[in-house]
Scaffold this motif. Structure first.
Motif, PDB file in Angstrom:
ATOM      1  N   ALA A 430       0.741  -1.001  -0.008  1.00 30.07           N
ATOM      2  CA  ALA A 430       0.155   0.262  -0.055  1.00 30.07           C
ATOM      3  C   ALA A 430       0.318   1.053   0.378  1.00 30.07           C
ATOM      4  CB  ALA A 430      -0.554   0.116   1.326  1.00 30.07           C
ATOM      5  N   GLN A 431       1.771   1.434   0.735  1.00 26.51           N
ATOM      6  CA  GLN A 431       2.670   2.075   0.351  1.00 26.51           C
ATOM      7  C   GLN A 431       3.875   2.429  -0.592  1.00 26.51           C
ATOM      8  OE1 GLN A 431       6.128   1.880   3.825  1.00 26.51           O
ATOM      9  NE2 GLN A 431       7.573   4.319   3.479  1.00 26.51           N
ATOM     10  N   GLY A 434       1.652   4.306  -3.143  1.00 29.80           N
ATOM     11  CA  GLY A 434       1.143   5.698  -3.082  1.00 29.80           C
ATOM     12  C   GLY A 434       2.439   6.119  -2.908  1.00 29.80           C
ATOM     13  N   GLU A 435       3.495   5.624  -3.663  1.00 27.43           N
ATOM     14  CA  GLU A 435       4.297   6.628  -4.064  1.00 27.43           C
ATOM     15  C   GLU A 435       4.526   7.491  -5.048  1.00 27.43           C
ATOM     16  OE1 GLU A 435       7.445   6.725  -2.219  1.00 27.43           O
ATOM     17  OE2 GLU A 435       7.006   5.795  -0.895  1.00 27.43           O
TER      18      GLU A 435
END
Length: 715
Positions: A430-431, A434-435
């Motif tokens: 998820a991280q 979102g980058e």
């Protein structure tokens, strides 16, 4: 050394068939050993110290099926119709049944369903014996043939097809040999004299090739190393033989018999050839400092080729010259029809003209080279990828299809490896999603032992985009401990960074050792430092031309490329190490003559003019031959070899014209007696390697005559 070389040349010329027979035995023995004990070349892509290597090793330990090589299959309906699902499923089953295939992804359909993309992973690396065979892609071709039979377009890409399909075809060697032979005929005006340097170089190169095969049995030798060794070995082999033949012909014209002419050619030109080869070998040793195993194999293989052609030049040239006798001279000279020269040669007139205006000549040359070198500041390097191939290649068509249907980043996805004991895979995914710069991620998949989770992330830009390095660095800084960013794109980013940093280590070593060697040879501080600066200028100018042609696209169509590309990451270090040694070749040839004249006459300005007049023609001919040999390799389809050939041809052209014909005479005229300045304390410390042990031709002949070698030359 002069006495030894004289005896070697005289003996070879006196007994040519013994020398030729010995070389026949050497060739037979070399090929026999290579056939019995030689290995095969293959690439070792592991790079100790690269951040991406950590993730690769983790995959090999916990998911062997994904730790080897990879391939991709792109299926496209040229009419834009949706692809039939049954055919796609059957294709996936056929691909999964292939030997060494570990995983086959579900076909990724494009938004309009007219294109499908399969990712295949293998359980062995691309360097595995089963993968390096020329027909290792045939099973892939067989598996997708039913789709082609239905009228669908199928293209192959990825690491495995790229390593096989882009193999070199050998057209570069053939083109270089033909062009070199034509130039040699024009230089000598005698077919016998023209064919001799080429024959000597090819014989030495044959032995060198066998040596490279034996080397492959003891270490990993890159598949490109033999090509680079051939490129350099062919160029220097012809040059060394050309220099020896030219001096031999000079002595024949002076009235010496063939045996004495061969001996004296070896005592003078042979001495320069030995130390010129030494500078090339020193430069090649610097490749070990690049930090990648592939560079060590480049250096060792090329060094073997240089040593082999040096040995053939020092023994076969006097033998074949002795066998040819007066046929080494042109027909006009043999019949006494050569008119007397009524004016100095062009090189002498040119040197005198430069000497009259040395400041203007030096400034013009420096400004010109700096202008050519300026684009180097904008150089961007990146290893070769699918987009680097010709437009008619399946690799290029695969790359273009993926880019148009899935986005530029689909050709260079990141592989994210998560240590499940240290981080949560879904949170990491998820991280990453979102980058900034990431347009999509796949679902994490755990390894069978549950230790790792793996997923792919697609960047918004292609692998050769200028922002890709920053994106890799940003991901690594943002992600928690226990997460590695790897995959081909991240791996190439690491290699590019490592090579950029290592370039300066290689430059420092090669320049430092070469300057020391020249100081010992010529007993001067000024000459070696000046030579190093001039070589760096010509190499930087060749880098600038590479950037303008390949990266900016100025004239790429002339080289068979239809778009601009970054400079290959492998090229800057390779070009520098090879070119610095080759440029020193010409420096040794020229300075040897200038110093001989200076020690004999004490005339600083006149020695420059006479030295350039004596060597201008042969250096120009040698450089022209090396240029056409390297341009021959620029005809290869492989982009890295194309860049190497074009870059080295450009640098040698600049070195033989702007540097040797303008900068050297201008600066040496300005410096005068200071060219040969050496502090007394340094003179005592520096060992003497006797490159000028007998400084002048007259002194050489005095010593040789006292040893009973024959009559003195009267000219």
């Amino acid at each position: 050394m002069s006495r030894f070389l004289h005896r070697l040349g005289s003996a070879a010329a006196a007994h040519p068939w013994r020398t030729i027979s010995a070389w026949v035995l050497v060739v037979i023995a070399a090929f026999g050993l290579a056939g019995a004990s030689g290995g095969t070349t293959h690439d070792n892509y592991d790079v100790p110290g690269a951040r991406s290597q950590t993730g690769i090793e983790q995959l090999r330990d916990h998911l062997p099926a994904a730790g080897g090589t990879s391939a991709q299959v792109v299926v496209h309906d040229p009419h834009g119709d949706p692809l039939p699902q049954a055919a796609l499923t059957a294709t996936a089953e056929r691909l999964a049944a292939l030997d060494h295939v570990g995983t086959v992804s579900e076909p990724r359909l494009s938004s309009d369903a007219d294109t499908a993309l399969y990712y295949l992973t293998y359980d062995v690396p691309v360097t595995d014996p089963d993968m390096v065979k020329e027909k290792s892609v045939d099973p892939l071709e067989d598996a997708v043939q039913p789709l082609r039979d239905e009228g669908l377009q199928v293209e192959l890409g990825g690491e495995l097809p790229n390593s096989v399909i882009t193999s070199l075809k050998g057209t570069g060697e053939l083109a270089g040999v033909i062009a070199a032979l034509a130039l040699l005929v024009l230089t000598f005006g005698s077919v016998v004299a023209a064919g001799l340097p080429l024959a000597v170089a090819l014989i030495g190169l044959a032995v060198g090739s066998a040596g490279v095969t034996l080397l492959a049995a003891t270490m990993d030798v890159s598949t490109a190393a033999p090509t680079i060794a051939t490129m350099v070995g062919l160029g220097v082999g012809i040059d060394y033989a050309l220099l020896l033949v030219t001096r031999h012909v000079e002595f024949l014209r002076g009235g010496l018999d063939k045996r004495e002419a061969a001996g004296r050619a070896m005592a003078t030109a042979g001495r320069s050839v030995v130390f010129a080869a030494a500078t090339v070998l020193i430069s090649l040793l610097g490749l070990r400092l690049a930090g990648l195993p592939v560079y060590s194999s480049f250096g060792y293989a090329t060094a073997i080729a240089v040593i082999a052609v040096l040995a053939s030049a020092l023994t076969l040239v006097p033998a074949l010259c002795g066998l040819a006798g007066r046929r080494m001279l042109s027909r006009k000279v043999r019949l006494g029809r050569t008119p007397e020269r009524t004016r100095p040669p062009f090189a002498a007139r040119w040197a005198a003209g430069v000497a009259r205006r040395p400041v203007a000549a030096a400034l013009a040359a420096v400004i010109f080279l700096l202008a050519l070198a300026a684009p180097t500041l904008a150089m961007r390097t990146w290893p070769q990828d699918g987009r680097s191939n010709p437009s008619d290649s399946t690799l290029r068509r695969s790359y273009d299809l993926v880019e148009s249907e899935y986005g530029a980043g689909a050709n260079g996805t990141f592989t994210i490896v998560v240590d499940n004991a240290r981080a949560d895979a879904r949170s990491v995914a998820a991280q990453v999603a979102g980058e900034p710069g990431i347009v999509g991620v796949t679902d994490p998949v755990a390894t069978p032992d549950g230790a790792l989770s793996v997923f792919d992330a697609q960047p918004a830009v292609g692998p050769t985009d200028e922002g890709i390095d920053d994106l890799v660095a940003q991901l690594r800084s943002d992600l928690p401990a226990g997460v590695e960013v790897t995959g081909t794109t991240a791996f190439f980013s690491d290699i590019t960074g490592m090579l950029s940093a290592r370039l300066w280590i290689v430059v420092g070593f090669v320049v430092g050792v070469s300057v020391l060697l020249l100081a010992m040879m010529f007993r001067s501080v000024v000459v070696p430092i000046k030579a190093a600066v001039m070589n760096l200028l010509s190499i930087a100018a060749s880098y600038g031309i590479l950037v303008a042609v390949f990266q900016w696209g100025w004239g790429t169509s002339l080289l068979g490329i239809d778009h601009s590309v970054p400079v290959s990451s492998w090229v800057p270090i390779l070009n520098f190490a090879i070119l610095f040694g080759l440029s020193m070749d010409y420096e040794v040839f020229l300075l040897s003559r200038i110093r001989e004249d200076w020690l004999r006459t004490g005339d600083a300005r006149g020695s420059v003019e006479r030295g350039l007049a004596a060597t201008g023609r042969v250096i120009s001919a040698a450089a022209a031959i090396m240029v056409v040999v390297f341009l021959g390799f620029a005809t290869e389809a492989d982009l890295t070899v194309k860049m190497l050939g074009f870059g080295m041809a450009t640098a040698i052209l600049l070195d033989a014209t702007v540097v040797r014909m303008v900068l050297v005479p201008a600066t040496m005229t300005l410096l005068g007696r200071w060219n040969w300045w050496l502090p007394a304390w340094l003179d005592r410390l520096l060992p003497s390697i006797a490159a000028e042990e007998h400084a002048t031709d007259e002194e050489i002949w005095d010593e040789l005559d006292s040893a009973g070698s024959g009559e003195k030359v009267g000219a």
